[in-house]
Design a protein around this motif. Structure first.
Motif, mmCIF file in Angstrom:
data_model
loop_
_atom_site.group_PDB
_atom_site.id
_atom_site.type_symbol
_atom_site.label_atom_id
_atom_site.label_comp_id
_atom_site.label_asym_id
_atom_site.label_seq_id
_atom_site.Cartn_x
_atom_site.Cartn_y
_atom_site.Cartn_z
ATOM 1 N N ILE A 1 35.478 -37.725 17.354
ATOM 2 C CA ILE A 1 35.444 -37.032 16.073
ATOM 3 C C ILE A 1 36.400 -37.798 15.181
ATOM 4 O O ILE A 1 37.605 -37.790 15.400
ATOM 5 N N THR A 2 35.841 -38.515 14.202
ATOM 6 C CA THR A 2 36.663 -39.371 13.350
ATOM 7 C C THR A 2 36.304 -39.194 11.882
ATOM 8 O O THR A 2 35.164 -38.889 11.545
ATOM 9 N N GLY A 3 37.297 -39.396 11.029
ATOM 10 C CA GLY A 3 37.044 -39.367 9.589
ATOM 11 C C GLY A 3 36.502 -40.702 9.119
ATOM 12 O O GLY A 3 35.453 -40.788 8.519
ATOM 13 N N SER B 1 36.352 -48.036 17.952
ATOM 14 C CA SER B 1 35.656 -47.262 18.987
ATOM 15 C C SER B 1 36.438 -47.317 20.285
ATOM 16 O O SER B 1 37.009 -48.320 20.675
ATOM 17 N N GLY B 2 36.459 -46.216 20.984
ATOM 18 C CA GLY B 2 37.170 -46.111 22.260
ATOM 19 C C GLY B 2 36.442 -46.823 23.374
ATOM 20 O O GLY B 2 36.963 -46.959 24.472
ATOM 21 N N GLY C 1 32.779 -39.269 9.623
ATOM 22 C CA GLY C 1 32.594 -39.169 8.170
ATOM 23 C C GLY C 1 32.091 -40.461 7.583
ATOM 24 O O GLY C 1 31.075 -40.508 6.920
ATOM 25 N N ILE C 2 32.806 -41.575 7.827
ATOM 26 C CA ILE C 2 32.408 -42.895 7.340
ATOM 27 C C ILE C 2 32.473 -43.848 8.526
ATOM 28 O O ILE C 2 33.484 -43.925 9.203
ATOM 29 N N ARG C 3 31.410 -44.587 8.750
ATOM 30 C CA ARG C 3 31.368 -45.526 9.879
ATOM 31 C C ARG C 3 31.292 -46.958 9.356
ATOM 32 O O ARG C 3 30.516 -47.255 8.474
ATOM 33 N N GLY C 4 32.125 -47.823 9.927
ATOM 34 C CA GLY C 4 32.087 -49.243 9.595
ATOM 35 C C GLY C 4 32.620 -49.568 8.225
ATOM 36 O O GLY C 4 32.204 -50.528 7.614
ATOM 37 N N ALA C 5 33.544 -48.777 7.706
ATOM 38 C CA ALA C 5 34.074 -49.013 6.363
ATOM 39 C C ALA C 5 35.503 -49.527 6.440
ATOM 40 O O ALA C 5 36.206 -49.308 7.410
ATOM 41 N N GLN C 6 35.897 -50.189 5.382
ATOM 42 C CA GLN C 6 37.290 -50.607 5.240
ATOM 43 C C GLN C 6 38.064 -49.406 4.699
ATOM 44 O O GLN C 6 37.513 -48.337 4.498
ATOM 45 N N ALA C 7 39.334 -49.594 4.456
ATOM 46 C CA ALA C 7 40.151 -48.518 3.904
ATOM 47 C C ALA C 7 39.474 -47.980 2.643
ATOM 48 O O ALA C 7 38.977 -48.733 1.828
ATOM 49 N N SER C 8 39.454 -46.674 2.515
ATOM 50 C CA SER C 8 38.695 -46.051 1.439
ATOM 51 C C SER C 8 39.585 -45.156 0.598
ATOM 52 O O SER C 8 40.555 -44.582 1.087
ATOM 53 N N ASP C 9 39.231 -45.021 -0.689
ATOM 54 C CA ASP C 9 39.939 -44.106 -1.580
ATOM 55 C C ASP C 9 39.352 -42.706 -1.511
ATOM 56 O O ASP C 9 39.803 -41.817 -2.197
ATOM 57 N N ARG C 10 38.347 -42.537 -0.706
ATOM 58 C CA ARG C 10 37.673 -41.247 -0.620
ATOM 59 C C ARG C 10 38.450 -40.291 0.281
ATOM 60 O O ARG C 10 39.081 -40.699 1.244
ATOM 61 N N VAL D 1 36.252 -34.019 8.174
ATOM 62 C CA VAL D 1 35.281 -33.878 9.251
ATOM 63 C C VAL D 1 35.641 -32.642 10.065
ATOM 64 O O VAL D 1 36.728 -32.557 10.629
ATOM 65 N N LEU D 2 34.724 -31.692 10.116
ATOM 66 C CA LEU D 2 34.870 -30.433 10.847
ATOM 67 C C LEU D 2 36.121 -29.656 10.425
ATOM 68 O O LEU D 2 36.744 -28.988 11.241
ATOM 69 N N GLY D 3 36.452 -29.724 9.150
ATOM 70 C CA GLY D 3 37.594 -28.971 8.626
ATOM 71 C C GLY D 3 37.277 -27.480 8.621
ATOM 72 O O GLY D 3 36.303 -27.043 8.046
ATOM 73 N N GLY D 4 38.083 -26.700 9.292
ATOM 74 C CA GLY D 4 37.879 -25.256 9.354
ATOM 75 C C GLY D 4 36.707 -24.843 10.228
ATOM 76 O O GLY D 4 36.273 -23.691 10.195
ATOM 77 N N ALA D 5 36.193 -25.758 11.016
ATOM 78 C CA ALA D 5 35.040 -25.445 11.873
ATOM 79 C C ALA D 5 35.477 -24.611 13.068
ATOM 80 O O ALA D 5 36.585 -24.748 13.573
#
Length: 115
Positions: free
Chosen positions: A102-104, A111-112, A74-83, A87-91
């Motif tokens: 698969i990450t939000g 990264s693993g 959903g968001i890559r390289g961000a700090q803690a977000s209020d958003r 990601v793939l909800g109900g998929a």
């Protein structure tokens, strides 16, 4: 014609500089603290705060034989977000191959992959 007698006002330029500085401070503080300023038809207001938008990736998606070579994020390289991140909800994925995470919200160092 009407004449306005302004002879009673001070002639000293220092006085007018101090008045201008004080008025500027009042206007700036009014805008900063969100009250704005309204003088007759003149109005100065703060812009409304923008609310963070939700981030939705692949919600209610249906896929068969899906092949993803990387991660789904959903968001890559961000700090803690209020958003709100979904990601793939109900998929519904059938025979899916996802070669990644698969990450939000993926922050630096999450990264693993260990090198």
């Amino acid at each position: 014609m009407f004449a306005i007698d302004l002879s009673f006002l001070p002639k000293d330029p220092t006085f007018w500089i101090i008045v201008a500085v004080c008025l500027t401070i009042v206007v700036v503080l009014a805008i900063i603290f969100g009250r704005g300023l309204k003088i007759g038809s003149l109005s100065l207001d703060r812009a409304p705060e923008k609310k963070p938008t939700d981030i939705v990736v692949g919600k209610d998606m249906e896929a068969k034989g899906l092949k993803v070579g990387g991660g789904v994020t959903g968001i890559r390289g961000a700090q803690a977000s209020d958003r709100n991140v979904d990601v793939l909800g109900g998929a519904k994925l059938t025979d899916a191959e996802i070669h990644g995470d698969i990450t939000g919200v993926e922050q630096q160092g999450d990264s693993g992959d260990k090198k």
